[in-house]
Design an enzyme around this catalytic site. Sequence first.
Site, mmCIF file in Angstrom:
data_model
loop_
_atom_site.group_PDB
_atom_site.id
_atom_site.type_symbol
_atom_site.label_atom_id
_atom_site.label_comp_id
_atom_site.label_asym_id
_atom_site.label_seq_id
_atom_site.Cartn_x
_atom_site.Cartn_y
_atom_site.Cartn_z
ATOM 1 C CE1 TYR A 66 -2.768 -3.265 0.552
ATOM 2 C CE2 TYR A 66 -3.096 -2.675 2.854
ATOM 3 C CZ TYR A 66 -3.292 -3.544 1.803
ATOM 4 O OH TYR A 66 -4.025 -4.680 2.005
ATOM 5 C CG LEU A 107 -18.511 -3.319 4.410
ATOM 6 C CD1 LEU A 107 -18.451 -1.792 4.469
ATOM 7 C CD2 LEU A 107 -19.479 -3.860 5.456
ATOM 8 C CB SER A 115 -14.852 4.718 5.388
ATOM 9 O OG SER A 115 -15.494 5.813 4.754
ATOM 10 C CB ALA A 116 -11.409 7.963 2.337
ATOM 11 N NE ARG A 153 -19.078 5.670 3.295
ATOM 12 C CZ ARG A 153 -19.626 6.267 2.241
ATOM 13 N NH1 ARG A 153 -20.885 6.666 2.289
ATOM 14 N NH2 ARG A 153 -18.941 6.467 1.153
HETATM 15 N N1 NAP Z 1 -4.841 -8.989 2.305
HETATM 16 C C1 NAP Z 1 -5.334 -8.577 1.160
HETATM 17 O O1 NAP Z 1 -4.987 -9.107 0.087
HETATM 18 C C2 NAP Z 1 -6.351 -7.466 1.144
HETATM 19 C C3 NAP Z 1 -7.149 -7.263 0.005
HETATM 20 C C4 NAP Z 1 -8.098 -6.246 0.056
HETATM 21 C C5 NAP Z 1 -8.243 -5.452 1.166
HETATM 22 N N2 NAP Z 1 -7.436 -5.663 2.261
HETATM 23 C C6 NAP Z 1 -7.537 -4.800 3.465
HETATM 24 O O2 NAP Z 1 -8.892 -4.667 3.851
HETATM 25 C C7 NAP Z 1 -9.260 -3.285 3.860
HETATM 26 C C8 NAP Z 1 -10.718 -3.138 3.523
HETATM 27 O O3 NAP Z 1 -10.954 -3.721 2.263
HETATM 28 P P1 NAP Z 1 -12.260 -3.414 1.423
HETATM 29 O O4 NAP Z 1 -12.182 -2.046 0.879
HETATM 30 O O5 NAP Z 1 -12.416 -4.516 0.468
HETATM 31 O O6 NAP Z 1 -13.385 -3.444 2.569
HETATM 32 P P2 NAP Z 1 -14.953 -3.222 2.564
HETATM 33 O O7 NAP Z 1 -15.299 -2.976 3.977
HETATM 34 O O8 NAP Z 1 -15.650 -4.348 1.872
HETATM 35 O O9 NAP Z 1 -15.229 -1.933 1.684
HETATM 36 C C9 NAP Z 1 -14.811 -0.662 2.102
HETATM 37 C C10 NAP Z 1 -15.123 0.315 0.994
HETATM 38 O O10 NAP Z 1 -16.531 0.506 1.000
HETATM 39 C C11 NAP Z 1 -16.814 1.872 0.871
HETATM 40 N N3 NAP Z 1 -18.023 2.160 1.637
HETATM 41 C C12 NAP Z 1 -18.207 1.932 2.956
HETATM 42 N N4 NAP Z 1 -19.468 2.255 3.307
HETATM 43 C C13 NAP Z 1 -20.069 2.688 2.179
HETATM 44 C C14 NAP Z 1 -21.358 3.159 1.881
HETATM 45 N N5 NAP Z 1 -22.300 3.252 2.829
HETATM 46 N N6 NAP Z 1 -21.639 3.508 0.608
HETATM 47 C C15 NAP Z 1 -20.692 3.413 -0.348
HETATM 48 N N7 NAP Z 1 -19.442 2.978 -0.130
HETATM 49 C C16 NAP Z 1 -19.137 2.620 1.108
HETATM 50 C C17 NAP Z 1 -15.636 2.617 1.407
HETATM 51 O O11 NAP Z 1 -15.524 3.804 0.650
HETATM 52 P P3 NAP Z 1 -15.645 5.294 1.283
HETATM 53 O O12 NAP Z 1 -14.249 5.738 1.490
HETATM 54 O O13 NAP Z 1 -16.362 6.053 0.222
HETATM 55 O O14 NAP Z 1 -16.449 5.197 2.556
HETATM 56 C C18 NAP Z 1 -14.474 1.661 1.157
HETATM 57 O O15 NAP Z 1 -13.775 1.999 -0.027
HETATM 58 C C19 NAP Z 1 -8.285 -2.640 2.870
HETATM 59 O O16 NAP Z 1 -8.147 -1.258 3.042
HETATM 60 C C20 NAP Z 1 -7.021 -3.391 3.211
HETATM 61 O O17 NAP Z 1 -6.451 -2.873 4.396
HETATM 62 C C21 NAP Z 1 -6.522 -6.666 2.275
#
Ligand code: NAP
Length: 302
Positions: free
Chosen positions: A48, A195, A247-248, A252
């Site tokens: 990252y 999510l 979230s950024a 949220r």
């Molecule tokens: N080990 C790995 O290979 C791996 C892979 C993927 C991820 N990860 C880790 O897991 C973390 C989370 O991953 P993820 O992004 O997949 O998690 P997630 O919890 O499924 O999704 C989070 C995303 O959803 C958006 N979001 C949240 N609430 C929302 C809403 N009400 N409406 C619209 N958009 C919404 C957020 O954007 P906003 O900023 O707009 O709120 C954010 O970009 C990553 O940052 C990373 O640290 C690890």
Amino acid sequence: MSIPLSDGTSVPWLAWGNGSGNARHNAVECGKIGLESGIRHIDTAQLYLNETETGLAIQKAGLPKQEVYVTTKNRGDKDTAVPVPIDEVREAVQGSLDRLGFVPDSFLIHNPFVAPPGQLKALWKVLEELKDEGKLKSIGVSNFRPQDLEAILDGAKHKPVVNQMEYHPYTLAHLEPVLAIHAKHGIVTTSFGPLTPSLRHPTGGPLKPILARIAERLTKKYGEPIDSNAVLLLWTKAQGVVAITTSANPDRIKTLGKIAQSNWELEQDEIDEITRVGKTIHYRHYTEHMEVDFPLPNLPSQ
Ligand SMILES: NC(=O)c1ccc[n+]([C@@H]2O[C@H](COP(=O)([O-])OP(=O)(O)OC[C@H]3O[C@@H](n4cnc5c(N)ncnc54)[C@H](OP(=O)(O)O)[C@@H]3O)[C@@H](O)[C@H]2O)c1
């Protein structure tokens, strides 16, 4: 609430990750808001390119490091994503420690493909040695399929404490063989992409009305706006699984802090319903590791 790990430590059940979305490029400011809102676990990675910002976020929030659990992960070479040769892994791990400014609470192999072909076990051995030397704390893995777990568990001195994967109700059927190995070896599941059913599945799938109904009940019960995303996080917690979301968006992020600290709970029949209905389809967002040489269930995606 913290989840105990097999090495005697424990991990806060909800993490804010800085690896996806806009959080990745705003890791200091968003991380600080998260910590100020009550989040006590940050998930970062060499990939990252914001381990330095992770350390800065903790400093800016004015918290001593010991109050915040930090996970990071190794990757391939920083410019090419080519696997790091085994004899350079120690130096690569030290790079993380230098950028963070501390020893992370857990250090994970980001995915099985960051090891040179056939050398996953050798890579795990380096992490075991670093742990024995006191240079790393907890060690674990991410995106490990059954064959990857079996490769490193064979004769392991230390078992991985966690396996971080895309985990939510729509991946449950596919993950059954992985989860069976976790149960046998005391490996805690860590969920990224929790999510996905509510945010990424094209229609929301069969859980959409169920999550909405449960969210409505919880909103009435607790007198706070609780949505389908929160229900998914509470379901993850109820499985004894660490949830890594992000979230950024400041509002949220604050909500996530509230959820992390809340005593909000699903009823057992709601937990069971989400699990049962989730298993009727297969849908994954991050396909690049877990769907290689690991057969998918014969299920629809809708
Ligand atoms: N080990 C790995 O290979 C791996 C892979 C993927 C991820 N990860 C880790 O897991 C973390 C989370 O991953 P993820 O992004 O997949 O998690 P997630 O919890 O499924 O999704 C989070 C995303 O959803 C958006 N979001 C949240 N609430 C929302 C809403 N009400 N409406 C619209 N958009 C919404 C957020 O954007 P906003 O900023 O707009 O709120 C954010 O970009 C990553 O940052 C990373 O640290 C690890």
